[in-house]
Motif scaffolding. Structure first.
Motif, PDB file in Angstrom:
ATOM      1  N   TYR A  63      63.831 -60.457  55.526  1.00 30.10           N
ATOM      2  CA  TYR A  63      63.642 -60.791  56.953  1.00 30.10           C
ATOM      3  C   TYR A  63      63.994 -62.243  57.249  1.00 30.10           C
ATOM      4  CZ  TYR A  63      61.600 -56.231  57.194  1.00 30.10           C
ATOM      5  OH  TYR A  63      61.442 -54.873  57.122  1.00 30.10           O
ATOM      6  N   GLY A  64      63.382 -63.170  56.507  1.00 26.90           N
ATOM      7  CA  GLY A  64      63.632 -64.581  56.787  1.00 26.90           C
ATOM      8  C   GLY A  64      65.096 -64.939  56.613  1.00 26.90           C
ATOM      9  N   GLU A  95      72.133 -62.680  47.031  1.00 21.81           N
ATOM     10  CA  GLU A  95      71.087 -61.656  46.847  1.00 21.81           C
ATOM     11  C   GLU A  95      71.112 -61.133  45.414  1.00 21.81           C
ATOM     12  OE1 GLU A  95      68.468 -60.126  48.562  1.00 21.81           O
ATOM     13  OE2 GLU A  95      68.323 -59.155  46.596  1.00 21.81           O
ATOM     14  N   MET A  96      69.965 -61.192  44.742  1.00 20.49           N
ATOM     15  CA  MET A  96      69.909 -60.747  43.344  1.00 20.49           C
ATOM     16  C   MET A  96      70.040 -59.238  43.195  1.00 20.49           C
ATOM     17  SD  MET A  96      65.882 -61.506  42.543  1.00 20.49           S
ATOM     18  CE  MET A  96      65.565 -60.632  41.007  1.00 20.49           C
ATOM     19  N   ARG A 121      64.407 -55.094  46.352  1.00 21.78           N
ATOM     20  CA  ARG A 121      65.535 -55.809  45.732  1.00 21.78           C
ATOM     21  C   ARG A 121      66.839 -55.203  46.253  1.00 21.78           C
ATOM     22  NH1 ARG A 121      62.781 -59.571  44.760  1.00 21.78           N
ATOM     23  NH2 ARG A 121      61.438 -59.743  42.939  1.00 21.78           N
ATOM     24  N   GLY A 140      66.346 -56.762  51.375  1.00 22.63           N
ATOM     25  CA  GLY A 140      65.043 -57.152  50.815  1.00 22.63           C
ATOM     26  C   GLY A 140      63.998 -56.060  51.003  1.00 22.63           C
ATOM     27  N   GLY A 141      62.812 -56.460  51.412  1.00 22.64           N
ATOM     28  CA  GLY A 141      61.702 -55.527  51.576  1.00 22.64           C
ATOM     29  C   GLY A 141      61.954 -54.443  52.610  1.00 22.64           C
ATOM     30  N   ASN A 158      60.111 -50.691  52.452  1.00 24.54           N
ATOM     31  CA  ASN A 158      58.815 -50.673  53.133  1.00 24.54           C
ATOM     32  C   ASN A 158      58.663 -49.485  54.073  1.00 24.54           C
ATOM     33  OD1 ASN A 158      59.899 -51.418  55.684  1.00 24.54           O
ATOM     34  ND2 ASN A 158      59.707 -53.594  55.189  1.00 24.54           N
ATOM     35  N   GLY A 159      57.443 -49.342  54.597  1.00 24.50           N
ATOM     36  CA  GLY A 159      57.121 -48.221  55.483  1.00 24.50           C
ATOM     37  C   GLY A 159      57.584 -48.429  56.905  1.00 24.50           C
ATOM     38  N   MET A 188      56.313 -50.216  59.222  1.00 25.08           N
ATOM     39  CA  MET A 188      55.275 -50.488  60.228  1.00 25.08           C
ATOM     40  C   MET A 188      55.481 -51.887  60.791  1.00 25.08           C
ATOM     41  SD  MET A 188      51.774 -48.801  58.785  1.00 25.08           S
ATOM     42  CE  MET A 188      50.651 -49.327  60.061  1.00 25.08           C
ATOM     43  N   VAL A 240      70.009 -66.719  42.219  1.00 31.04           N
ATOM     44  CA  VAL A 240      69.988 -68.186  42.214  1.00 31.04           C
ATOM     45  C   VAL A 240      69.010 -68.665  41.147  1.00 31.04           C
ATOM     46  CG1 VAL A 240      69.336 -70.249  43.535  1.00 31.04           C
ATOM     47  CG2 VAL A 240      70.699 -68.430  44.611  1.00 31.04           C
ATOM     48  N   TYR A 289      51.453 -55.005  48.329  1.00 31.95           N
ATOM     49  CA  TYR A 289      52.774 -54.812  48.932  1.00 31.95           C
ATOM     50  C   TYR A 289      53.133 -56.006  49.808  1.00 31.95           C
ATOM     51  CZ  TYR A 289      52.508 -49.682  48.136  1.00 31.95           C
ATOM     52  OH  TYR A 289      52.436 -48.425  47.612  1.00 31.95           O
ATOM     53  N   GLY A 347      58.271 -65.227  53.905  1.00 37.21           N
ATOM     54  CA  GLY A 347      56.835 -65.005  53.826  1.00 37.21           C
ATOM     55  C   GLY A 347      56.071 -66.073  53.053  1.00 37.21           C
ATOM     56  N   ASN A 388      50.179 -55.560  58.874  1.00 41.20           N
ATOM     57  CA  ASN A 388      51.387 -55.586  58.040  1.00 41.20           C
ATOM     58  C   ASN A 388      52.258 -56.773  58.464  1.00 41.20           C
ATOM     59  OD1 ASN A 388      50.325 -52.958  58.941  1.00 41.20           O
ATOM     60  ND2 ASN A 388      51.466 -52.202  57.199  1.00 41.20           N
ATOM     61  N   PRO A 389      52.928 -57.435  57.517  1.00 45.20           N
ATOM     62  CA  PRO A 389      53.428 -58.790  57.805  1.00 45.20           C
ATOM     63  C   PRO A 389      54.841 -58.974  58.353  1.00 45.20           C
ATOM     64  CG  PRO A 389      53.488 -58.392  55.450  1.00 45.20           C
ATOM     65  CD  PRO A 389      52.889 -57.160  56.068  1.00 45.20           C
ATOM     66  N   PHE A 390      55.762 -57.970  58.298  1.00 45.77           N
ATOM     67  CA  PHE A 390      57.159 -58.377  58.499  1.00 45.77           C
ATOM     68  C   PHE A 390      57.514 -58.794  59.920  1.00 45.77           C
ATOM     69  CE2 PHE A 390      58.413 -53.659  58.622  1.00 45.77           C
ATOM     70  CZ  PHE A 390      58.935 -53.649  59.907  1.00 45.77           C
TER      71      PHE A 390
HETATM   72  P1  FDA Z   1      61.867 -60.164  51.170  1.00 48.64           P
HETATM   73  O1  FDA Z   1      61.056 -59.848  49.961  1.00 48.64           O
HETATM   74  O2  FDA Z   1      62.036 -59.103  52.191  1.00 48.64           O
HETATM   75  O3  FDA Z   1      63.338 -60.645  50.748  1.00 48.64           O
HETATM   76  C1  FDA Z   1      63.546 -61.543  49.684  1.00 48.64           C
HETATM   77  C2  FDA Z   1      64.895 -61.212  49.057  1.00 48.64           C
HETATM   78  O4  FDA Z   1      65.270 -62.264  48.175  1.00 48.64           O
HETATM   79  C3  FDA Z   1      64.898 -59.935  48.221  1.00 48.64           C
HETATM   80  O5  FDA Z   1      65.977 -59.122  48.615  1.00 48.64           O
HETATM   81  C4  FDA Z   1      65.066 -60.435  46.783  1.00 48.64           C
HETATM   82  O6  FDA Z   1      65.770 -59.534  45.946  1.00 48.64           O
HETATM   83  C5  FDA Z   1      65.840 -61.722  46.993  1.00 48.64           C
HETATM   84  N1  FDA Z   1      65.650 -62.722  45.922  1.00 48.64           N
HETATM   85  C6  FDA Z   1      64.503 -63.096  45.326  1.00 48.64           C
HETATM   86  N2  FDA Z   1      64.727 -64.078  44.423  1.00 48.64           N
HETATM   87  C7  FDA Z   1      66.063 -64.329  44.452  1.00 48.64           C
HETATM   88  C8  FDA Z   1      66.911 -65.229  43.738  1.00 48.64           C
HETATM   89  N3  FDA Z   1      66.419 -66.095  42.827  1.00 48.64           N
HETATM   90  N4  FDA Z   1      68.252 -65.207  43.998  1.00 48.64           N
HETATM   91  C9  FDA Z   1      68.757 -64.335  44.916  1.00 48.64           C
HETATM   92  N5  FDA Z   1      67.993 -63.465  45.622  1.00 48.64           N
HETATM   93  C10 FDA Z   1      66.662 -63.475  45.400  1.00 48.64           C
HETATM   94  N6  FDA Z   1      55.486 -54.847  55.740  1.00 48.64           N
HETATM   95  C11 FDA Z   1      55.291 -54.446  57.018  1.00 48.64           C
HETATM   96  O7  FDA Z   1      55.212 -55.272  57.924  1.00 48.64           O
HETATM   97  N7  FDA Z   1      55.177 -53.111  57.307  1.00 48.64           N
HETATM   98  C12 FDA Z   1      55.228 -52.153  56.337  1.00 48.64           C
HETATM   99  O8  FDA Z   1      55.148 -50.951  56.640  1.00 48.64           O
HETATM  100  C13 FDA Z   1      55.400 -52.567  54.990  1.00 48.64           C
HETATM  101  N8  FDA Z   1      55.392 -51.663  53.958  1.00 48.64           N
HETATM  102  C14 FDA Z   1      55.702 -52.073  52.669  1.00 48.64           C
HETATM  103  C15 FDA Z   1      55.800 -51.128  51.645  1.00 48.64           C
HETATM  104  C16 FDA Z   1      56.174 -51.522  50.366  1.00 48.64           C
HETATM  105  C17 FDA Z   1      56.263 -50.501  49.262  1.00 48.64           C
HETATM  106  C18 FDA Z   1      56.472 -52.891  50.112  1.00 48.64           C
HETATM  107  C19 FDA Z   1      56.907 -53.357  48.753  1.00 48.64           C
HETATM  108  C20 FDA Z   1      56.363 -53.828  51.131  1.00 48.64           C
HETATM  109  C21 FDA Z   1      55.967 -53.438  52.405  1.00 48.64           C
HETATM  110  N9  FDA Z   1      55.860 -54.358  53.447  1.00 48.64           N
HETATM  111  C22 FDA Z   1      55.581 -53.935  54.726  1.00 48.64           C
HETATM  112  C23 FDA Z   1      56.037 -55.809  53.199  1.00 48.64           C
HETATM  113  C24 FDA Z   1      57.376 -56.372  53.697  1.00 48.64           C
HETATM  114  O9  FDA Z   1      58.450 -55.582  53.226  1.00 48.64           O
HETATM  115  C25 FDA Z   1      57.505 -57.835  53.213  1.00 48.64           C
HETATM  116  O10 FDA Z   1      56.428 -58.562  53.758  1.00 48.64           O
HETATM  117  C26 FDA Z   1      58.811 -58.481  53.650  1.00 48.64           C
HETATM  118  O11 FDA Z   1      59.920 -57.774  53.150  1.00 48.64           O
HETATM  119  C27 FDA Z   1      58.888 -59.933  53.196  1.00 48.64           C
HETATM  120  O12 FDA Z   1      60.006 -60.543  53.828  1.00 48.64           O
HETATM  121  P2  FDA Z   1      60.647 -61.864  53.259  1.00 48.64           P
HETATM  122  O13 FDA Z   1      61.770 -62.237  54.155  1.00 48.64           O
HETATM  123  O14 FDA Z   1      59.567 -62.860  53.024  1.00 48.64           O
HETATM  124  O15 FDA Z   1      61.204 -61.499  51.800  1.00 48.64           O
END
Ligand code: FDA
Length: 497
Positions: A15-16, A35-36, A104, A108-109, A113-114, A116, A244, A437, A466, A476-478
């Motif tokens: 998201y970010g 993206e890894m 991954r 990203g997430g 994710n679900g 929500m 990275v 999660y 995040g 839920n945080p996104f």
């Molecule tokens: P996010 O984790 O989305 O993205 C980070 C990215 O950086 C990933 O793609 C990762 O692979 C990449 N990365 C990491 N390290 C790296 C490196 N060194 N080099 C290159 N790339 C790298 N939230 C919500 O609001 N409603 C919901 O319904 C749900 N449900 C849910 C279910 C499940 C099973 C999970 C696991 C999570 C959820 N969530 C959720 C949480 C939500 O998905 C989560 O909060 C956000 O994806 C976080 O967004 P970010 O932008 O912080 O990072």
């Protein structure tokens, strides 16, 4: 490629990272996203990009040889199975006190994710992000994020009649009978598509047990929203399977960024070095925190402050199942997309998502993912012996979350004459107190960074994911991650720094 120069480099495509890339590109900046995980744009031999919850294969998990399902037992029997090691879509990253699930791949997430898409109640916002102007968030940035993400509520008429949401209607009925409000919450799933799935006119995804390991059709992941919008500017390039490993000041100004290109078994194919004027850390709460703590403590970014690594929380996640009476079946048909929850935040410090358990058979189980107001916060530290970043979370801290979740489910059990399921998370284990999660924090806004995500100690380094949020969003945080990123990038584009 090796030796290239980028105006802006974004680490991560969740998201970010997606918000940053789109808005920078629209402002005329050329952006490299790294993206890894995989691109997730090519079907496998079964014609699908992603596998299902009930039949996981190597695509399910990030570099594991055995699945690690959150609901990992059934009737007391373990259900995890062997898979081949592959750069799959869901990472179950293990720290000593907690397993942190993360997406991954490009998106990203949003891939796992679900969907929500919940905006916190206005009255709770000061407790979530105390240094941020709530009026701006609720008037401008939450609406902007929700519109771009495509959040919408289920059609209540369809909800009331379809077999696919019987589990949620049971959840609503039982909440009401115990005096708790049940609220519909928006999701980014295309609800019209789901009705077409039900009618049999389109390929099924939410109605075909696609959950957690990717969604092939109806979910508006970032691959359908922010990312194509960013690519359409012509100013964004994305490199999947690139991880990275280092960011440090470049001799001539800007930053040197090192990365490893991976193959689908996780081996390093080659290492590359590029430079960038500005670097945005968007690797998620865990990914960003791990990078920054290591870079500070191993001397690449020594000026990062002592707040980096601190303020990490699990969003109070607690999972539990209840066994219903024989006259309250939850349905052999269950859509994988949650659409509502029980809001007891103010009274008990818990918001409980009524979650699907789409096994394909009748289980009489009600599953809930509670977000509780657990106050414990952990920190990331560099471990020089193991050359890894540790997280100080203790499993015992989950007890506070359990107590808050019990404020809802003990009462429902007493009203219904029912008991907890003890066969879903182990043998005689009621509460899933081993995972989250929703990792949040580790580079908290206005502490590790300024009030817009500019990292203290370095001009041109930013956190935009995040990691900025100090451990809890009450829901839920996104949506909050996206809205905060929209707010911060607007200020960074306007004012630089
Ligand atoms: P996010 O984790 O989305 O993205 C980070 C990215 O950086 C990933 O793609 C990762 O692979 C990449 N990365 C990491 N390290 C790296 C490196 N060194 N080099 C290159 N790339 C790298 N939230 C919500 O609001 N409603 C919901 O319904 C749900 N449900 C849910 C279910 C499940 C099973 C999970 C696991 C999570 C959820 N969530 C959720 C949480 C939500 O998905 C989560 O909060 C956000 O994806 C976080 O967004 P970010 O932008 O912080 O990072």
């Amino acid at each position: 490629g090796n030796g290239a120069h980028a105006q802006a480099l974004v680490i991560g495509t969740g998201y970010g990272g997606s918000v940053a890339a789109l808005r920078l590109a629209q402002a005329g900046v050329s952006v490299e996203m790294v993206e890894m995980g995989m691109a997730w744009d090519t079907p496998g031999s079964d014609g699908k990009i992603f596998c299902t919850l009930t039949n996981p294969d190597n695509r399910s998990y990030w570099l594991r040889t055995k699945t690690k399902a959150p609901v990992n037992f059934f009737l007391g029997f373990p259900i995890d199975k062997a898979i081949s090691k592959y750069t799959g879509v869901l990472d179950a990253e293990e720290f000593s006190g907690i397993t942190v699930y993360q997406g991954r791949g490009i998106g990203g997430g949003s891939l796992v994710n679900g969907g929500m898409a919940v905006t916190p109640k206005r009255e709770n916002f000061a407790g979530i992000l105390p240094s941020i102007n709530a009026d701006e968030m609720y008037n401008v940035y939450y609406p902007r994020a929700n519109a771009a993400l495509g959040a919408a509520v289920i059609d209540p008429n369809w909800f009331n009649n379809t077999a696919w949401y019987q589990f949620a209607r049971v959840g609503r009925k039982q909440a009401g009978r115990s005096g708790f409000p049940f609220v519909f919450v928006p999701d980014v799933y295309d609800w019209n598509y789901m009705q077409q799935e039900d009618a049999g006119t389109v390929p099924k995804s939410a109605l075909a047990q696609e959950l957690m390991y990717g969604n092939n059709y109806g979910k508006k992941s970032l691959q359908k929203t922010y990312i194509p919008a960013a690519l359409a500017t012509g100013k964004v390039n994305i490199s999947p399977l690139h991880k990275v490993t280092s960011v440090s000041p470049a001799p001539g100004g800007g930053y040197t960024v090192l990365m490893d290109q991976l193959d689908t078994s996780g081996n390093v194919v080659t290492s590359k070095q590029v430079t960038a004027d500005k670097v945005f850390f968007a690797a998620g709460s865990v990914g960003t925190s791990k990078l920054l703590v290591r870079l500070r403590d191993t001397g690449q970014l020594p000026n990062l402050n002592g707040q980096v690594g601190q303020g990490w929380g699990d969003n109070g996640n607690i999972m539990v199942g209840r066994a219903n009476q024989i006259w309250d079946p939850t349905g052999s048909k269950q859509a994988t997309i949650p659409c509502g929850g029980i809001d007891n935040w103010t009274a008990g410090g818990a918001f409980a998502e009524v979650a699907p358990l789409p096994t394909g058979i009748e289980t009489w189980a009600s599953l809930y993912l509670s977000i509780t107001n657990n106050q414990h916060r952990a920190q990331f530290t560099w471990n020089n012996t193991t050359q890894q970043v540790d997280l100080s979370w203790q499993q015992a801290w989950k007890q506070d979350g359990i107590t808050m979740a019990k404020s809802i489910f003990d009462r429902i059990n007493s009203t219904e004459g029912t008991i907890y399921r003890t066969d879903l998370f182990g043998v005689y284990k009621t509460w899933n107190d081993t995972l989250t999660y929703h990792p949040l924090g580790g580079a908290v806004i206005n502490r590790a960074t300024d009030n817009y995500g500019r990292l203290a100690g370095y001009q041109g380094l930013y956190v935009i994911d995040g990691a900025l949020i100090p451990g809890n969003t009450t829901v839920n945080p996104f949506v909050t991650i996206t809205a905060l990123a929209e707010r911060n990038i607007e200020n960074i584009i306007a004012n630089g720094g």
